[in-house]
Design a protein around this motif. Sequence first.
Motif, PDB file in Angstrom:
ATOM      1  N   ILE A 196       0.835  -1.204   0.000  1.00 18.82           N
ATOM      2  CA  ILE A 196       0.000   0.000   0.000  1.00 18.82           C
ATOM      3  C   ILE A 196       0.865   1.248   0.000  1.00 18.82           C
ATOM      4  CG2 ILE A 196      -1.703   1.316   1.338  1.00 18.82           C
ATOM      5  CD1 ILE A 196      -2.684  -1.438   2.419  1.00 18.82           C
ATOM      6  N   ASN A 197       1.926   1.214   0.795  1.00 13.44           N
ATOM      7  CA  ASN A 197       2.823   2.363   0.925  1.00 13.44           C
ATOM      8  C   ASN A 197       4.273   1.884   0.841  1.00 13.44           C
ATOM      9  OD1 ASN A 197       4.265   4.653   1.558  1.00 13.44           O
ATOM     10  ND2 ASN A 197       3.497   4.835   3.668  1.00 13.44           N
ATOM     11  N   PRO A 198       4.833   1.854  -0.378  1.00 14.65           N
ATOM     12  CA  PRO A 198       6.207   1.344  -0.559  1.00 14.65           C
ATOM     13  C   PRO A 198       7.260   2.109   0.234  1.00 14.65           C
ATOM     14  CG  PRO A 198       5.063   1.489  -2.663  1.00 14.65           C
ATOM     15  CD  PRO A 198       4.194   2.193  -1.661  1.00 14.65           C
ATOM     16  N   GLY A 199       6.946   3.320   0.646  1.00 17.32           N
ATOM     17  CA  GLY A 199       7.911   4.116   1.419  1.00 17.32           C
ATOM     18  C   GLY A 199       7.752   3.993   2.920  1.00 17.32           C
ATOM     19  N   TYR A 200       7.028   2.989   3.369  1.00 18.26           N
ATOM     20  CA  TYR A 200       6.761   2.807   4.799  1.00 18.26           C
ATOM     21  C   TYR A 200       7.993   2.178   5.455  1.00 18.26           C
ATOM     22  CZ  TYR A 200       3.359   2.398   8.650  1.00 18.26           C
ATOM     23  OH  TYR A 200       2.643   2.547   9.819  1.00 18.26           O
ATOM     24  N   ASN A 201       8.897   3.032   5.918  1.00 12.79           N
ATOM     25  CA  ASN A 201      10.188   2.558   6.424  1.00 12.79           C
ATOM     26  C   ASN A 201      10.062   1.673   7.659  1.00 12.79           C
ATOM     27  OD1 ASN A 201      11.639   3.847   4.413  1.00 12.79           O
ATOM     28  ND2 ASN A 201      11.823   5.756   5.575  1.00 12.79           N
ATOM     29  N   ASP A 202       9.166   2.021   8.560  1.00 12.55           N
ATOM     30  CA  ASP A 202       9.013   1.222   9.776  1.00 12.55           C
ATOM     31  C   ASP A 202       8.564  -0.204   9.443  1.00 12.55           C
ATOM     32  OD1 ASP A 202       9.789   3.300  11.383  1.00 12.55           O
ATOM     33  OD2 ASP A 202       7.767   3.905  11.948  1.00 12.55           O
ATOM     34  N   ALA A 203       7.649  -0.313   8.477  1.00 17.07           N
ATOM     35  CA  ALA A 203       7.188  -1.645   8.064  1.00 17.07           C
ATOM     36  C   ALA A 203       8.327  -2.429   7.421  1.00 17.07           C
ATOM     37  CB  ALA A 203       6.016  -1.516   7.095  1.00 17.07           C
ATOM     38  N   ALA A 204       9.139  -1.749   6.620  1.00 15.88           N
ATOM     39  CA  ALA A 204      10.269  -2.423   5.970  1.00 15.88           C
ATOM     40  C   ALA A 204      11.283  -2.908   6.996  1.00 15.88           C
ATOM     41  CB  ALA A 204      10.936  -1.462   4.985  1.00 15.88           C
ATOM     42  N   LEU A 205      11.566  -2.078   8.005  1.00 14.85           N
ATOM     43  CA  LEU A 205      12.514  -2.463   9.050  1.00 14.85           C
ATOM     44  C   LEU A 205      11.994  -3.647   9.862  1.00 14.85           C
ATOM     45  CD1 LEU A 205      13.622   1.069  10.306  1.00 14.85           C
ATOM     46  CD2 LEU A 205      15.065  -0.612   9.125  1.00 14.85           C
ATOM     47  N   GLU A 206      10.703  -3.610  10.205  1.00  9.32           N
ATOM     48  CA  GLU A 206      10.125  -4.700  10.989  1.00  9.32           C
ATOM     49  C   GLU A 206      10.109  -5.993  10.183  1.00  9.32           C
ATOM     50  OE1 GLU A 206       8.864  -6.376  14.405  1.00  9.32           O
ATOM     51  OE2 GLU A 206       9.466  -4.267  14.146  1.00  9.32           O
ATOM     52  N   LEU A 207       9.804  -5.882   8.897  1.00  6.87           N
ATOM     53  CA  LEU A 207       9.808  -7.077   8.035  1.00  6.87           C
ATOM     54  C   LEU A 207      11.218  -7.643   7.916  1.00  6.87           C
ATOM     55  CD1 LEU A 207       8.154  -8.961   6.247  1.00  6.87           C
ATOM     56  CD2 LEU A 207       8.559  -7.357   4.331  1.00  6.87           C
ATOM     57  N   ALA A 208      12.202  -6.774   7.837  1.00  8.16           N
ATOM     58  CA  ALA A 208      13.603  -7.230   7.774  1.00  8.16           C
ATOM     59  C   ALA A 208      14.000  -7.962   9.048  1.00  8.16           C
ATOM     60  CB  ALA A 208      14.530  -6.044   7.527  1.00  8.16           C
ATOM     61  N   ARG A 209      13.545  -7.447  10.199  1.00  3.83           N
ATOM     62  CA  ARG A 209      13.834  -8.127  11.471  1.00  3.83           C
ATOM     63  C   ARG A 209      13.202  -9.510  11.499  1.00  3.83           C
ATOM     64  NH1 ARG A 209      12.005  -3.193  13.876  1.00  3.83           N
ATOM     65  NH2 ARG A 209      13.738  -1.772  14.285  1.00  3.83           N
ATOM     66  N   LEU A 210      11.952  -9.588  11.038  1.00  7.89           N
ATOM     67  CA  LEU A 210      11.268 -10.888  11.024  1.00  7.89           C
ATOM     68  C   LEU A 210      11.984 -11.880  10.113  1.00  7.89           C
ATOM     69  CD1 LEU A 210       7.448 -10.070  10.859  1.00  7.89           C
ATOM     70  CD2 LEU A 210       8.698 -11.069  12.763  1.00  7.89           C
ATOM     71  N   THR A 211      12.378 -11.385   8.947  1.00  6.25           N
ATOM     72  CA  THR A 211      13.048 -12.248   7.963  1.00  6.25           C
ATOM     73  C   THR A 211      14.387 -12.730   8.497  1.00  6.25           C
ATOM     74  OG1 THR A 211      11.984 -11.016   6.167  1.00  6.25           O
ATOM     75  CG2 THR A 211      13.885 -12.370   5.594  1.00  6.25           C
ATOM     76  N   LYS A 212      15.120 -11.828   9.151  1.00  8.84           N
ATOM     77  CA  LYS A 212      16.423 -12.186   9.725  1.00  8.84           C
ATOM     78  C   LYS A 212      16.248 -13.199  10.850  1.00  8.84           C
ATOM     79  CE  LYS A 212      20.571 -10.096  11.708  1.00  8.84           C
ATOM     80  NZ  LYS A 212      21.197  -8.828  12.163  1.00  8.84           N
ATOM     81  N   GLY A 213      15.186 -13.011  11.657  1.00  6.59           N
ATOM     82  CA  GLY A 213      14.952 -13.908  12.770  1.00  6.59           C
ATOM     83  C   GLY A 213      14.524 -15.285  12.340  1.00  6.59           C
ATOM     84  N   ALA A 214      13.925 -15.373  11.143  1.00  6.10           N
ATOM     85  CA  ALA A 214      13.432 -16.678  10.638  1.00  6.10           C
ATOM     86  C   ALA A 214      14.563 -17.518  10.065  1.00  6.10           C
ATOM     87  CB  ALA A 214      12.353 -16.444   9.583  1.00  6.10           C
ATOM     88  N   ARG A 215      15.720 -16.911   9.821  1.00  3.88           N
ATOM     89  CA  ARG A 215      16.828 -17.674   9.200  1.00  3.88           C
ATOM     90  C   ARG A 215      17.561 -18.529  10.233  1.00  3.88           C
ATOM     91  NH1 ARG A 215      19.279 -12.673   5.566  1.00  3.88           N
ATOM     92  NH2 ARG A 215      17.649 -12.677   3.987  1.00  3.88           N
TER      93      ARG A 215
END
Length: 215
Positions: A196-215
Amino acid sequence: MLGSATYLRNSLWTDEAAIFEDAAQKSPGKERVHYNLAWAYQRKGENGKAIAHYKETIRLKPDKDKAHYNLAVLYQTTGDNAGALNHFKEVARISPNNAVARYNMAAIYHEMGDDGKAIESYSEAIRINPGYGDAHFNIAWLYKERGELVKAEAHLSAVLALSPGSADAHYNLGLVYAKAGRFDLAGRELKIALEINPGYNDAALELARLTKGAR
């Protein structure tokens, strides 16, 4: 002399506040005149004068809910939360179905650090108006902070039922799911927020944390 009088009258009517100042001088006991003058001052940004005339309106007609509401807004604007809260309470007493007054009360309670009463007031606003999206969103945030994740999820779901394109609601629902350990659902909501909002930095950071934690 007649021409001068006409000129003065025409000049008077060019200023909304001047019109009602003139009326207040002629009819000082009429609450409606003071209310109109207060509203004119409020529109001009002369808050001190507006407050004085709203108070006079209420003195003359104690149950005038619009005067209480506008006075509360002015107090809120000037940082007088206690004064604002008192008058929003009066609005709620006079007009029990005024959801906006309850919402504003909740916001003040939260600012004053009383989240329990904030939740009560948001709940009342929602009871009166089940489609009050902002009230659902704010109460969800409070529930999330208190760790009441099921309630937070319910209210964010209500927001999304009303506004499916709310990136903020998807983001916060993602945070709720992450806090509950439901990481697949959290990732899904964060991705939707970013779609919805490609510039949503907080969402991108949180998604990166989740992705990193899943590895």
